[in-house]
Design a protein around this motif. Structure first.
Motif, PDB file in Angstrom:
ATOM      1  N   ARG A  24       0.849  -1.187   0.000  1.00  0.00           N
ATOM      2  CA  ARG A  24       0.000   0.000   0.000  1.00  0.00           C
ATOM      3  C   ARG A  24       0.890   1.244   0.000  1.00  0.00           C
ATOM      4  O   ARG A  24       0.792   2.119   0.852  1.00  0.00           O
ATOM      5  CB  ARG A  24      -0.985  -0.040   1.174  1.00  0.00           C
ATOM      6  CG  ARG A  24      -2.145  -0.988   0.899  1.00  0.00           C
ATOM      7  CD  ARG A  24      -3.160  -1.058   2.003  1.00  0.00           C
ATOM      8  NE  ARG A  24      -2.717  -1.948   3.079  1.00  0.00           N
ATOM      9  CZ  ARG A  24      -3.444  -2.255   4.136  1.00  0.00           C
ATOM     10  NH1 ARG A  24      -4.651  -1.733   4.272  1.00  0.00           N
ATOM     11  NH2 ARG A  24      -2.990  -3.081   5.061  1.00  0.00           N
ATOM     12  N   TYR A  83      -1.157  -2.425  -4.576  1.00  0.00           N
ATOM     13  CA  TYR A  83      -2.336  -2.762  -3.778  1.00  0.00           C
ATOM     14  C   TYR A  83      -2.148  -4.199  -3.311  1.00  0.00           C
ATOM     15  O   TYR A  83      -1.340  -4.952  -3.866  1.00  0.00           O
ATOM     16  CB  TYR A  83      -3.628  -2.589  -4.577  1.00  0.00           C
ATOM     17  CG  TYR A  83      -3.646  -3.277  -5.925  1.00  0.00           C
ATOM     18  CD1 TYR A  83      -4.033  -4.615  -6.052  1.00  0.00           C
ATOM     19  CD2 TYR A  83      -3.255  -2.598  -7.081  1.00  0.00           C
ATOM     20  CE1 TYR A  83      -4.044  -5.251  -7.288  1.00  0.00           C
ATOM     21  CE2 TYR A  83      -3.259  -3.225  -8.323  1.00  0.00           C
ATOM     22  CZ  TYR A  83      -3.650  -4.548  -8.416  1.00  0.00           C
ATOM     23  OH  TYR A  83      -3.649  -5.176  -9.646  1.00  0.00           O
ATOM     24  N   ASP A 117      -8.366  -0.934  -1.782  1.00  0.00           N
ATOM     25  CA  ASP A 117      -7.029  -0.340  -1.693  1.00  0.00           C
ATOM     26  C   ASP A 117      -6.860   0.743  -2.746  1.00  0.00           C
ATOM     27  O   ASP A 117      -6.342   1.833  -2.461  1.00  0.00           O
ATOM     28  CB  ASP A 117      -5.954  -1.408  -1.878  1.00  0.00           C
ATOM     29  CG  ASP A 117      -5.750  -2.275  -0.653  1.00  0.00           C
ATOM     30  OD1 ASP A 117      -6.421  -2.030   0.379  1.00  0.00           O
ATOM     31  OD2 ASP A 117      -4.935  -3.216  -0.721  1.00  0.00           O
TER      32      ASP A 117
END
Length: 291
Positions: free
Chosen positions: A20, A81, A101
């Motif tokens: 992330r 992600y 995400d």
């Protein structure tokens, strides 16, 4: 060469999670005051990678990002992600985890400002962009991810904020997956390879067919401009996917807002991304449709 800031977290609760984080590439700053001001108010391109919901990394697409910067003159952000593990059966890793995400990233980057000396680079004025002018690029499975948000999805978790929805000016799909049942009819082995790992076991995946989702309401904002690309050399996802999405967008968004190109790209599924042709198609589209 484009300047780059790397490994910037968009997950405030877990900033060390490298799945992330995003990288962002910038045009070289201009010495001209007029051109510098133009750069600081340019659109932001966000390239979302593919990989069958289970593979690839933002670092795999450095050349694509640099080509896009050169072709458009815009900064280009490339996020990671979370990915679905191979042979997954845990619902925590099913769709829409990946989409959530991506939505978190898009919401985050609109308010993000680079910190001085981040990754050794100063926050010069040329590192700004217009957070109300986003151009989104989805390739393969990430085309499905983008359509899951910017068409009207029945899953309310995937509804973008009104501010984010109105900030998106254009979306480009390349080699997209849109109708999973149609994909499995052509490639039945994909069910065990990645579809059930990402969506769970089911006799049909019709509820995830984004070619059946209506247009997202954007209030008084101008319509999104859409470009659908498909390569004649793609052996992994056939053109019926792009044809279906193009026909659907024509129906719901109108021919003035939708374009299709299935003639210019000749390379394999992922190989198109490193070509000048792909970057120039995006660049020409951006210059024509984003003001």
């Amino acid at each position: 060469m484009a300047a780059v800031l790397t490994n910037i977290s968009y997950c405030l609760t877990n900033p060390e999670d490298d799945l992330r984080q995003f990288d962002i590439y910038y045009p070289e700053p201009s010495k001209s005051t007029e051109e510098s001001q133009s750069q600081s108010s340019s659109s932001l391109i966000c390239f979302i990678h593919g990989g069958a919901w289970r593979s690839e990394d933002k670092r795999d697409h450095e050349q694509t990002a640099r080509n896009l910067v050169k072709a458009t003159g815009c900064p280009v952000a490339v996020p990671n992600y979370r990915l679905t593990p191979r042979n997954n059966t845990d619902p925590a890793f099913f769709h829409p985890m990946h989409v959530l995400d991506m939505l978190q990233f898009l919401s985050f980057i609109r308010g993000w400002k680079p910190a001085p000396s981040s990754n050794g680079a100063s926050a010069d004025g040329h590192r700004a962009f217009n957070s109300n002018s986003l151009i989104l690029l989805g390739h393969s499975c990430s085309a499905h991810m983008l359509a899951s948000v910017f068409l009207h999805n029945p899953d309310s978790r995937l509804a973008p904020s009104p501010e984010l929805a109105s900030a998106v000016k254009a979306i480009v799909f390349s080699e997209g997956i849109f109708d999973i049942d149609l994909l499995l009819a052509r490639f039945p082995d994909y069910r065990g390879w990645f579809v059930e790992a990402a969506f769970g076991a089911a006799p049909s995946f019709d509820e995830y067919s984004v070619v059946k989702y209506p247009l997202l309401s954007r209030g008084s904002s101008s319509p999104i401009s859409w470009l659908v690309l498909h390569s004649k050399g793609d052996t992994l996802v056939d053109q019926s996917q792009s044809d279906a999405m193009f026909a659907h967008l024509l129906d719901i968004a109108g021919p003035e807002n939708v374009s299709l190109n299935v003639d210019s790209l000749k390379e394999e599924h992922n190989d198109i991304l490193a070509t000048d042709t792909y970057a120039n198609l995006v660049g020409d589209f951006v210059k024509k449709h984003v003001h």
